[in-house]
Design an enzyme around this catalytic site. Sequence first.
Site, mmCIF file in Angstrom:
data_model
loop_
_atom_site.group_PDB
_atom_site.id
_atom_site.type_symbol
_atom_site.label_atom_id
_atom_site.label_comp_id
_atom_site.label_asym_id
_atom_site.label_seq_id
_atom_site.Cartn_x
_atom_site.Cartn_y
_atom_site.Cartn_z
ATOM 1 N N LYS A 1 -0.615 -3.329 5.528
ATOM 2 C CA LYS A 1 -0.614 -3.114 4.080
ATOM 3 C C LYS A 1 -1.507 -1.923 3.768
ATOM 4 O O LYS A 1 -2.672 -1.878 4.180
ATOM 5 C CB LYS A 1 -1.125 -4.353 3.355
ATOM 6 C CG LYS A 1 -1.115 -4.189 1.836
ATOM 7 C CD LYS A 1 -1.455 -5.484 1.126
ATOM 8 C CE LYS A 1 -2.932 -5.723 0.956
ATOM 9 N NZ LYS A 1 -3.584 -4.798 0.021
ATOM 10 N N ASP B 1 0.950 -1.382 -1.254
ATOM 11 C CA ASP B 1 0.435 -2.276 -2.297
ATOM 12 C C ASP B 1 -0.212 -1.449 -3.409
ATOM 13 O O ASP B 1 -1.428 -1.309 -3.460
ATOM 14 C CB ASP B 1 -0.575 -3.221 -1.633
ATOM 15 C CG ASP B 1 -1.233 -4.188 -2.600
ATOM 16 O OD1 ASP B 1 -0.679 -4.428 -3.691
ATOM 17 O OD2 ASP B 1 -2.311 -4.723 -2.239
ATOM 18 N N LYS C 1 0.648 -1.953 -6.758
ATOM 19 C CA LYS C 1 0.603 -2.791 -7.991
ATOM 20 C C LYS C 1 0.919 -1.983 -9.251
ATOM 21 O O LYS C 1 0.098 -1.873 -10.169
ATOM 22 C CB LYS C 1 -0.763 -3.458 -8.123
ATOM 23 C CG LYS C 1 -1.132 -4.373 -6.968
ATOM 24 C CD LYS C 1 -2.446 -5.081 -7.247
ATOM 25 C CE LYS C 1 -2.832 -6.071 -6.169
ATOM 26 N NZ LYS C 1 -3.351 -5.462 -4.937
ATOM 27 N N ASP D 1 3.262 -0.117 -15.710
ATOM 28 C CA ASP D 1 3.357 0.986 -16.673
ATOM 29 C C ASP D 1 4.605 0.781 -17.533
ATOM 30 O O ASP D 1 5.281 -0.249 -17.406
ATOM 31 C CB ASP D 1 3.414 2.328 -15.912
ATOM 32 C CG ASP D 1 2.736 3.452 -16.688
ATOM 33 O OD1 ASP D 1 2.982 3.574 -17.908
ATOM 34 O OD2 ASP D 1 1.961 4.220 -16.080
ATOM 35 N N THR E 1 -5.769 -13.064 -6.556
ATOM 36 C CA THR E 1 -6.402 -14.241 -5.944
ATOM 37 C C THR E 1 -7.909 -14.279 -6.225
ATOM 38 O O THR E 1 -8.547 -15.286 -5.988
ATOM 39 C CB THR E 1 -6.148 -14.259 -4.426
ATOM 40 O OG1 THR E 1 -6.356 -12.949 -3.927
ATOM 41 C CG2 THR E 1 -4.757 -14.704 -4.106
ATOM 42 N N ARG F 1 -10.099 -8.532 5.887
ATOM 43 C CA ARG F 1 -11.408 -8.534 6.540
ATOM 44 C C ARG F 1 -11.560 -9.471 7.731
ATOM 45 O O ARG F 1 -12.236 -9.092 8.690
ATOM 46 C CB ARG F 1 -12.498 -8.777 5.476
ATOM 47 C CG ARG F 1 -12.673 -7.566 4.584
ATOM 48 C CD ARG F 1 -13.404 -7.885 3.301
ATOM 49 N NE ARG F 1 -12.549 -8.607 2.361
ATOM 50 C CZ ARG F 1 -12.916 -8.961 1.125
ATOM 51 N NH1 ARG F 1 -14.124 -8.665 0.699
ATOM 52 N NH2 ARG F 1 -12.081 -9.589 0.328
#
Length: 247
Positions: free
Chosen positions: A39, A66, A68, A71, A129, A221
Amino acid sequence: MAKTDWTAEERMIVALDFPGTEEAVSMMDQLSGTARYVKIGMQLYYLAGPSIVEEARKRGFSVFLDLKVHDIPNTARGAMQSLAGLGVDMVNVHVAGGKAMMEAAREGLAKGTGAGQKPPLLLGVTQLTSTSRIVMNEEIGIPGSVEDCVRHYALLARDSGLDGVVASPLEVSLIKESCGDPFLTVTPGVRPATSEKGDQHRITTPEDAFRNGTDFIVVGRPVTRAEDPLEAFTQIAEEVKNAIASR
Ligand code: C5P
């Protein structure tokens, strides 16, 4: 290929959240041959642009870009047309942008995809999240539970022609119940029992995300900050295989 044939590795998307191209490329080199999907998010893409997508594709990775997008419909359509031309496999928009925006995004992807090529999967972002109920109610101004908002957003995304949504692994069952199993879920916010939670709130372990029925997880991570990222990835993949086999 039917989605039931996807392997654990094909369902584990590694988030390359790095400040520079060099670190991201080095991580891909460490994981290539084992991990299958990466990603690329805003930090890296805004810095490196399409060349980082090319680096990933050269190494055989599928790419979730990614960004997002959120608009007006015309701009979302144009953005998606440009992104489809990069040959990525998955892109996303905020469901909060509404139906017209999501439909325009879908049109943009179709327009930007070359003849005979498959357009990238288009996902909707429900609630991040990291968003708790208090933040959603008191700061963003959406009343009710996070689950109700996610259900509403997921249905709206499905009815706008999207392929699935990005959501917390805790919300997979309610999304599948409301939208049906073919509607995909991609779930970040996964943490192996031994790793740090960081800024994520609505989390589960990777295995539980799959036991709940998710199609893909995004893991950042716990792999990329591990002392041995390949080992960390492989260990999670083993657990994921068991979870997929048992469902
Ligand atoms: O490091 P970690 O595993 O928390 O990374 C999760 C990744 O998933 C990050 O790149 C984050 O931007 C992304 N993400 C998320 N929640 C969403 C959508 C994307 O955490 N709802």
